[in-house]
Design a protein around this motif. Sequence first.
Motif, short mmCIF file in Angstrom:
data_model
loop_
_atom_site.label_atom_id
_atom_site.label_comp_id
_atom_site.label_asym_id
_atom_site.label_seq_id
_atom_site.Cartn_x
_atom_site.Cartn_y
_atom_site.Cartn_z
N PRO A 111 -0.20 -6.76 -0.07
CA PRO A 111 -1.18 -5.67 -0.06
C PRO A 111 -0.61 -4.41 -0.73
CG PRO A 111 -1.07 -6.73 2.09
CD PRO A 111 0.06 -7.28 1.29
N TRP A 112 -1.52 -3.58 -1.26
CA TRP A 112 -1.08 -2.38 -2.00
C TRP A 112 -0.21 -1.47 -1.15
CZ3 TRP A 112 -0.95 -1.31 -6.96
CH2 TRP A 112 -0.67 0.01 -7.35
N ARG A 113 -0.51 -1.33 0.12
CA ARG A 113 0.24 -0.39 0.95
C ARG A 113 1.51 -0.99 1.53
NH1 ARG A 113 -2.45 4.27 2.02
NH2 ARG A 113 -1.14 4.68 3.83
N ALA A 114 1.81 -2.24 1.18
CA ALA A 114 3.05 -2.87 1.65
C ALA A 114 4.25 -2.33 0.87
CB ALA A 114 2.95 -4.39 1.49
N ASP A 115 5.44 -2.78 1.23
CA ASP A 115 6.64 -2.37 0.53
C ASP A 115 6.64 -2.90 -0.90
OD1 ASP A 115 7.64 -1.05 2.73
OD2 ASP A 115 8.78 -2.78 3.46
#
Length: 326
Positions: A111-115
């Motif tokens: 996901p985009w907000r992951a590391d």
Amino acid sequence: RFIVCPQLARTVWRCLQRGAGPGPQPLLLEFAPGPGILTRTLLDAGFRVVALESNSDFLTDLQSLENSLDGQFKVIHGDFFRLDPVTKGALKPPAVSSDKLFETMGVVAVPWRADVPLKIFGIVPQQLERNRIWRLLFAMYECSSIYRYGRVELNLFLSEKQYTVLTAKPGESRIYQALTVLAQLGYEIELLHKEPWSSFATNLKNGGLAIPKTVLMPNDHLCLVRLTPQQNLFTGGLKPSNASTFIFMVKQSFAKPKSRLTDRLNSWSLDNSDMLLKALEIPRNAAMCNLYPEDYKRLFEALQNSDMFAETLFHDEVLSSTRIMN
């Protein structure tokens, strides 16, 4: 092509380690490694490296290095700046599909907000340097190519001139550009190191350095710049699906950077621009080159929510601009 000298290689790997947590080093994609001077330093430091090399003259030695190691290093014949070209039929090296490349590396989408799922390092060729950065920006805003896999981190050697443009401030009308606004909105920009041009060897026939000339800005160094996509980029009304429209809106705004924002809004057939600017707390006499990057995003999101704004206004220009970048 510029080649990193051994002393600089040690400086580079220390910069790439900066901010890394404890434990094994993450996978690193290095493009255009040449003779592999930096590659060997990174391997000695514990990085797992995949090298993307387009020049067949360097492939044999790099393949020998790969065979001497137990899975820590892999070399692939390809050109980072020919990833995912718009073409029909099967790709022929050095053109590369990012899907096949990431599958080979064992990198999966997050996901985009992951590391950050992957770090990339390389020296951006000075020829068409600006165009190459634009293409990366388009891909990042549209979550296409390498950015289908998440917030891929770029560690790039850029000319000092280009770094100055990326970090310019509002009001610096000659260097504050559409590219500045989009880069600062999209990336966390961190200067890791500045190195004089003389530190880089080159394989040009005349032995000289292809240093771009500039009058308005300093250009005495190559700058190692970390570009990490912003986690909160796609909050609010900005999405990958309308990012091309946003990019073109910003580009069109800088066609006349000293023009007033109200004049630009009127050119977009907005009859009630004063009310819009009052709601956004933007002075009605503000010039395009005086708006902060966040102002452009807030303006776009307000326009998206307004019945005064028709996205079809930009349709043909967006398609044309996207084709040029690809």
